[in-house]
Design a protein around this motif. Sequence first.
Motif, PDB file in Angstrom:
ATOM      1  N   ASP A  45     -19.999   7.626 -56.576  1.00 23.33           N
ATOM      2  CA  ASP A  45     -19.962   8.553 -57.700  1.00 23.33           C
ATOM      3  C   ASP A  45     -18.591   8.440 -58.352  1.00 23.33           C
ATOM      4  N   LEU A  46     -18.525   7.727 -59.458  1.00 24.09           N
ATOM      5  CA  LEU A  46     -17.238   7.469 -60.113  1.00 24.09           C
ATOM      6  C   LEU A  46     -16.639   8.735 -60.721  1.00 24.09           C
ATOM      7  N   LYS A  47     -17.450   9.770 -60.927  1.00 20.59           N
ATOM      8  CA  LYS A  47     -16.945  10.988 -61.561  1.00 20.59           C
ATOM      9  C   LYS A  47     -16.333  11.970 -60.564  1.00 20.59           C
ATOM     10  N   SER A  48     -16.425  11.644 -59.288  1.00 21.15           N
ATOM     11  CA  SER A  48     -15.852  12.531 -58.271  1.00 21.15           C
ATOM     12  C   SER A  48     -14.436  12.079 -57.917  1.00 21.15           C
ATOM     13  N   VAL A  49     -13.623  13.013 -57.460  1.00 16.79           N
ATOM     14  CA  VAL A  49     -12.239  12.704 -57.076  1.00 16.79           C
ATOM     15  C   VAL A  49     -12.222  11.697 -55.931  1.00 16.79           C
ATOM     16  N   ARG A  53     -10.893   7.737 -55.791  1.00 16.55           N
ATOM     17  CA  ARG A  53      -9.948   7.262 -54.785  1.00 16.55           C
ATOM     18  C   ARG A  53     -10.493   6.017 -54.084  1.00 16.55           C
ATOM     19  N   ILE A  54     -11.787   6.014 -53.792  1.00 17.74           N
ATOM     20  CA  ILE A  54     -12.407   4.843 -53.153  1.00 17.74           C
ATOM     21  C   ILE A  54     -12.306   3.622 -54.068  1.00 17.74           C
ATOM     22  N   CYS A  55     -12.626   3.808 -55.334  1.00 19.05           N
ATOM     23  CA  CYS A  55     -12.608   2.673 -56.270  1.00 19.05           C
ATOM     24  C   CYS A  55     -11.198   2.165 -56.516  1.00 19.05           C
ATOM     25  N   LEU A  56     -10.227   3.053 -56.585  1.00 19.91           N
ATOM     26  CA  LEU A  56      -8.840   2.601 -56.735  1.00 19.91           C
ATOM     27  C   LEU A  56      -8.388   1.851 -55.487  1.00 19.91           C
ATOM     28  N   GLY A  57      -8.901   2.261 -54.326  1.00 18.69           N
ATOM     29  CA  GLY A  57      -8.599   1.517 -53.109  1.00 18.69           C
ATOM     30  C   GLY A  57      -9.148   0.106 -53.166  1.00 18.69           C
ATOM     31  N   HIS A 353     -24.057  -2.449 -48.958  1.00 18.83           N
ATOM     32  CA  HIS A 353     -22.829  -2.770 -48.241  1.00 18.83           C
ATOM     33  C   HIS A 353     -21.798  -1.644 -48.294  1.00 18.83           C
ATOM     34  N   THR A 354     -22.243  -0.447 -48.675  1.00 17.20           N
ATOM     35  CA  THR A 354     -21.296   0.664 -48.771  1.00 17.20           C
ATOM     36  C   THR A 354     -20.587   0.897 -47.442  1.00 17.20           C
ATOM     37  N   ASP A 355     -21.343   0.954 -46.348  1.00 16.70           N
ATOM     38  CA  ASP A 355     -20.745   1.211 -45.035  1.00 16.70           C
ATOM     39  C   ASP A 355     -19.659   0.203 -44.697  1.00 16.70           C
ATOM     40  N   GLU A 356     -19.994  -1.099 -44.815  1.00 19.88           N
ATOM     41  CA  GLU A 356     -19.032  -2.107 -44.374  1.00 19.88           C
ATOM     42  C   GLU A 356     -17.807  -2.155 -45.274  1.00 19.88           C
ATOM     43  N   VAL A 357     -17.977  -1.937 -46.574  1.00 18.05           N
ATOM     44  CA  VAL A 357     -16.816  -1.932 -47.463  1.00 18.05           C
ATOM     45  C   VAL A 357     -15.935  -0.722 -47.196  1.00 18.05           C
ATOM     46  N   MET A 358     -16.548   0.417 -46.939  1.00 13.90           N
ATOM     47  CA  MET A 358     -15.759   1.611 -46.615  1.00 13.90           C
ATOM     48  C   MET A 358     -14.943   1.401 -45.341  1.00 13.90           C
ATOM     49  N   VAL A 359     -15.526   0.741 -44.355  1.00 14.85           N
ATOM     50  CA  VAL A 359     -14.784   0.431 -43.123  1.00 14.85           C
ATOM     51  C   VAL A 359     -13.616  -0.493 -43.440  1.00 14.85           C
ATOM     52  N   GLU A 360     -13.851  -1.494 -44.284  1.00 14.58           N
ATOM     53  CA  GLU A 360     -12.776  -2.408 -44.676  1.00 14.58           C
ATOM     54  C   GLU A 360     -11.640  -1.680 -45.380  1.00 14.58           C
ATOM     55  N   LEU A 361     -11.975  -0.600 -46.088  1.00 17.01           N
ATOM     56  CA  LEU A 361     -10.952   0.195 -46.774  1.00 17.01           C
ATOM     57  C   LEU A 361     -10.240   1.171 -45.834  1.00 17.01           C
ATOM     58  N   ALA A 366     -16.846   9.184 -39.464  1.00 12.33           N
ATOM     59  CA  ALA A 366     -16.935  10.601 -39.843  1.00 12.33           C
ATOM     60  C   ALA A 366     -16.704  10.779 -41.339  1.00 12.33           C
ATOM     61  N   ALA A 367     -15.714  10.085 -41.871  1.00 13.42           N
ATOM     62  CA  ALA A 367     -15.425  10.199 -43.305  1.00 13.42           C
ATOM     63  C   ALA A 367     -16.578   9.650 -44.135  1.00 13.42           C
ATOM     64  N   ILE A 368     -17.141   8.539 -43.686  1.00 10.93           N
ATOM     65  CA  ILE A 368     -18.263   7.936 -44.416  1.00 10.93           C
ATOM     66  C   ILE A 368     -19.442   8.891 -44.451  1.00 10.93           C
ATOM     67  N   LYS A 369     -19.763   9.515 -43.311  1.00  9.14           N
ATOM     68  CA  LYS A 369     -20.876  10.457 -43.263  1.00  9.14           C
ATOM     69  C   LYS A 369     -20.591  11.679 -44.145  1.00  9.14           C
ATOM     70  N   ARG A 370     -19.337  12.116 -44.146  1.00 12.72           N
ATOM     71  CA  ARG A 370     -18.970  13.281 -44.956  1.00 12.72           C
ATOM     72  C   ARG A 370     -19.140  12.970 -46.447  1.00 12.72           C
ATOM     73  N   PHE A 371     -18.685  11.801 -46.862  1.00  8.71           N
ATOM     74  CA  PHE A 371     -18.826  11.399 -48.266  1.00  8.71           C
ATOM     75  C   PHE A 371     -20.303  11.259 -48.645  1.00  8.71           C
ATOM     76  N   GLU A 372     -21.085  10.740 -47.709  1.00  3.72           N
ATOM     77  CA  GLU A 372     -22.508  10.558 -48.003  1.00  3.72           C
ATOM     78  C   GLU A 372     -23.200  11.901 -48.173  1.00  3.72           C
ATOM     79  N   ARG A 373     -22.891  12.851 -47.307  1.00  2.92           N
ATOM     80  CA  ARG A 373     -23.501  14.176 -47.415  1.00  2.92           C
ATOM     81  C   ARG A 373     -23.114  14.864 -48.721  1.00  2.92           C
ATOM     82  N   ALA A 374     -21.889  14.599 -49.173  1.00  2.00           N
ATOM     83  CA  ALA A 374     -21.389  15.220 -50.401  1.00  2.00           C
ATOM     84  C   ALA A 374     -21.863  14.497 -51.659  1.00  2.00           C
ATOM     85  N   GLY A 375     -22.571  13.377 -51.503  1.00  2.00           N
ATOM     86  CA  GLY A 375     -23.058  12.628 -52.652  1.00  2.00           C
ATOM     87  C   GLY A 375     -22.012  11.751 -53.313  1.00  2.00           C
ATOM     88  N   VAL A 376     -20.891  11.531 -52.625  1.00  2.00           N
ATOM     89  CA  VAL A 376     -19.833  10.680 -53.170  1.00  2.00           C
ATOM     90  C   VAL A 376     -20.220   9.208 -53.074  1.00  2.00           C
TER      91      VAL A 376
END
Length: 385
Positions: A45-49, A53-57, A353-361, A366-376
């Motif tokens: 979700d590019l409109k979320s804070v 942060r994920i995309c800038l990473g 590939h969201t999971d694997e890219v998030m791990v690479e970042l 826990a953070a990945i699950k939290r972002f997923e629940r929040a719709g990020v």
Amino acid sequence: MGADVIKVEDVRGGDETRFWGPPFLGDDSAYFLSVNRSRRSIAVDLKSVDGLRICLGLAERADVVVENFRPGVVARLGLDYASVKAVNPGVVYASISAYGQDGSGSQEPGYDLIVQGTGGLMSVTGNPDGGPVKAGVAEADILAGTNAAVAIVGGLLARERKRSAGDVIAEGTFLDVALFDGQVSLMGYHLVSYQVSGRVPGRSGNRFPFIVPYQAFRASDGDFTLAVPNERLWQSFTTVIQRPDLAADPRYADNGLRVRNRDTLTTDLASVLETRTVGEWVSSFRDAGIPCGPINDIGQVASSRYVAERGLLHEIEHPAGAVRIPGQPWRTGEVHSREANEPPGRPPRHGEHTDEVMVELGYDTAAIKRFERAGVIRTDLSGDA
């Protein structure tokens, strides 16, 4: 070419071309499958804070960033060149839009079809007695992508030259690529012809304005194309069709005269060329070194021996079944020693590939699950291929 391409898609459905169909293979359109090989998909979700942060990473680690929003959108999102350059000075950043980042058209929406019209292509495409016709493929889109790729390679080379010269920072560059600019550049000889003559070019069907014969003709069982661009080939051509009188006719003594007398000549040629089959003419002309070829439909192209010999289609395994898609359209290395091209990677599922890219970042589970629940973010829900 070895790049790790990460496609950033919206969490709410992803790339709209996934839905451009039918036909579909599973959930993905044939259109999407044809242009999304060899990349990974992350849904954010590019409109979320947190999404920003994920995309800038991602951008901080990237050699190249490509975006194709309407001008101004990425600045509002916080992902414009200035924002990315602040975290990655060496980035080569390409913005692709319909009419460019400045000028009166910059805020106008545009797709391939629109630019084929505004850029002049449709005015010169089609039969003289018919209306404007678009090209049979999305050529303005494809050309813009090709122009962007060439410009990106140039930007990367310039950056590496800076590094080689001892520039510690070695800044990248910003590239403004417009569909309209590419379409106008493609109209080159039409534009120059207008500048020279003052005459607005029109539609000429399958004929080429400056050479005769250089067009499609009908044989007894179908159509084929023929090109006779010089006097040597004209002599050979008249010999093959057994019309030495045409070679001796002063009306056709050179190409300029043949262009001026196009209608009488092509009418005469049409009556000759319809007497034999496509295969017979193509064989005879090729034996004489005269460029020609059948007009194949897409089924014939897909089964062509040329396609097989050049390795242009590759079978990939999609979750919904196997499909052949185009790969890299060039060969690398000397003919006698080169290997076959590597097959392309399968086009990704939405967020596959969201999971694997998030791990690479550096994000943990826990953070990945939290972002997923929040719709990020959206992770792939359809299982592994």
